[in-house]
Design a protein around this motif. Structure first.
Motif, mmCIF file in Angstrom:
data_model
loop_
_atom_site.group_PDB
_atom_site.id
_atom_site.type_symbol
_atom_site.label_atom_id
_atom_site.label_comp_id
_atom_site.label_asym_id
_atom_site.label_seq_id
_atom_site.Cartn_x
_atom_site.Cartn_y
_atom_site.Cartn_z
ATOM 1 N N PRO A 110 -33.901 -12.690 62.173
ATOM 2 C CA PRO A 110 -34.490 -14.004 62.423
ATOM 3 C C PRO A 110 -35.903 -13.883 62.984
ATOM 4 O O PRO A 110 -36.299 -12.844 63.503
ATOM 5 N N VAL A 116 -31.257 -16.875 60.679
ATOM 6 C CA VAL A 116 -30.236 -16.068 60.020
ATOM 7 C C VAL A 116 -28.881 -16.499 60.560
ATOM 8 O O VAL A 116 -28.624 -16.428 61.764
ATOM 9 N N ALA A 133 -30.362 -16.038 55.334
ATOM 10 C CA ALA A 133 -31.632 -16.387 55.952
ATOM 11 C C ALA A 133 -32.131 -17.692 55.355
ATOM 12 O O ALA A 133 -31.964 -17.959 54.156
ATOM 13 N N ILE A 156 -39.260 -12.475 55.329
ATOM 14 C CA ILE A 156 -37.997 -12.159 55.987
ATOM 15 C C ILE A 156 -37.919 -10.649 56.158
ATOM 16 O O ILE A 156 -38.077 -9.890 55.190
#
Length: 456
Positions: A110, A116, A133, A156
């Motif tokens: 995250p 997440v 995510a 991410i």
């Protein structure tokens, strides 16, 4: 189980008449909205229904950008959602093992702009549960970027599995929203990509003397489309023992690369079935030639860091009939109910083992028997029978079988196209014991010493 669409959207509908609707989605959509088949195939059109189904407006898209993974080494995955008329953006991403898409592939981290969530257990860390995510709102940061035109990209952080687990598949759903604070008027997109482990093998493959042989007989006779075994050193990464599986296939065919290993025969890349440091199993490409051809093992094939092993030569012949055995002697034979033919005191398998009887039909398997109708190319996996175009003769215990006792001779359906299947009826006069079986194509015969156990 089919999920009730009304139940899946009820919370959104309850707040859909207030300005808070999209605020709720700005913290991330429900889990399992990336269209993973193993998750039921759902995506965000479960709630955003105006332009369903997903991907129905070709002016927009969701895209995933990621590099081949290095086991255990963090990398950044980028997810982009675009549409010329949208002005708010959302996404969801998940990483799965291609070998079993119910299982996660590594972990997602995250951040201020990325949330997440674990599968049905709240936010990360997920401790081995599947992860999702998505966009989020954290403090003053709203990563749906309301009022922004053109598109949006999220970064991410992903830590791949610690070892080479074969291909990984990334799934994503994207929402190109109209910033109306309702679920109406939004366009949903889905996509997925496959990632292989990065290929960074070093060293140089070395083949044994006479290290390229027929995979069934372990003899030197090899033909086009036949299965072969290659023996040597440094043929693959240390500790590698990869068998090609459907998740490795390319357009339904066996891969030309496995575990960063390739084989080149006669200038063509060969389908690879198994790779380890000391042995590779492959299929000779569909070469319309006989005579000497070069063979080379490739590490990191097709990449700037490709390593080409030393060349060796093999001589291709028109046909090279050979039968597969369990131990060089006992034929790999099956009864018609797929029990194994053999002595249960010496052969140990997870299915019944029993001798054949005179009059039984048995299934034998071989390679190198030549062309079929319909024809098959190297790497193909035929779905239906394909009979040999040449005439095969079979002898059991020295007795030549009548044509009506050769019930089938051709490619083995659902196996790689280098494997042939023979359904033979054992003569009623066959004696008890380990009985020799020989199959011939013209003057070329399968290896001597291969036997089948017969007991009355």
């Amino acid at each position: 189980m089919k999920i009730n669409r009304l139940a899946g959207c009820v919370s959104a509908l309850l707040v859909g008449v207030t300005p808070l609707a999209l605020y709720g989605f700005s913290t991330g959509p429900p889990q399992r909205r990336t269209a993973v088949p193993a998750d039921g195939g759902q995506n965000c059109t479960v709630c955003h229904t105006t332009f369903a189904p997903a991907n129905s407006d070709p002016r927009g898209r969701v895209a995933i950008l990621a590099d081949p993974y290095v086991p255990g080494v963090k990398q950044i995955i980028r997810v982009t959602v675009e549409h010329p008329e949208a002005s708010r953006w959302g996404f969801q991403l998940t990483a799965r093992l291609a070998s079993d898409e119910t299982k996660p592939a590594g972990t997602l981290a995250p951040s201020d702009t990325v949330r997440v969530r674990c599968d049905a257990t709240g936010d990360a860390p997920c401790n081995g549960a599947t992860e999702f995510a998505s966009h989020r709102r954290a403090g003053d940061i709203d990563s749906t970027r309301p009022g922004t035109s053109g598109g949006n990209t999220w970064e991410i952080e992903w830590t791949p599995p610690a070892t080479d687990v074969g291909p990984v598949r990334l799934y994503a759903a994207g929402n190109a929203a109209n910033n109306s604070n309702t679920n109406a008027g939004d366009r949903i997109y889905t996509t997925n990509i496959r990632l292989n482990a990065a290929c960074n093998l070093t060293g140089r493959p070395v083949l044994n003397a006479n290290g390229v042989i027929n995979a069934a007989s372990f003899g030197s006779a090899i033909s086009s489309n036949a299965l072969i075994s290659i023996f040597g050193a440094s043929l693959a990464g240390a500790g590698t023992a990869r068998i090609a599986a459907p998740f490795d296939f390319e357009d339904g065919k066996y891969p030309r690369e496995l575990a960063c290993v390739g084989v080149e025969i006669g200038g063509l890349r060969a389908p690879v079935i198994f790779a380890s440091p000391n042995q590779i199993n492959a299929q000779v490409p569909s070469l319309n030639v006989t005579g000497p051809v070069p063979v080379a093992v490739l590490l990191n094939p097709g990449r700037p860091n490709q390593v080409r092993g030393e060349l060796t030569g093999v001589t291709l012949v028109g046909v090279a009939p050979a039968l597969f055995t369990f131990n060089g002697r006992n034929l790999a034979a099956l009864h018609t109910n797929f029990d194994i033919v053999g002595d249960p005191t010496t052969l140990r398998f997870d299915r019944p083992v029993r001798p054949a009887k005179p009059g039984d039909t048995v299934l034998l398997f071989g390679t190198g028997f030549g062309s079929t109708n319909p024809a098959a190319q190297a790497g193909d996996v035929p779905a239906a029978p394909a009979a040999l175009t040449g005439q095969v003769a079979a002898a059991i215990g020295g007795l030549t079988l009548r044509p009506e006792d050769i019930l089938y001779a051709g490619l083995a359906p659902a196996l790689i196209s280098g494997v042939y299947q023979f359904n033979l009826r054992i003569p009623a006069t066959t004696a008890d014991g380990d009985i020799a079986v020989v199959l011939s194509m013209g003057s070329s015969a399968s290896q001597a010493g291969a036997t089948i156990l017969v007991r009355r």
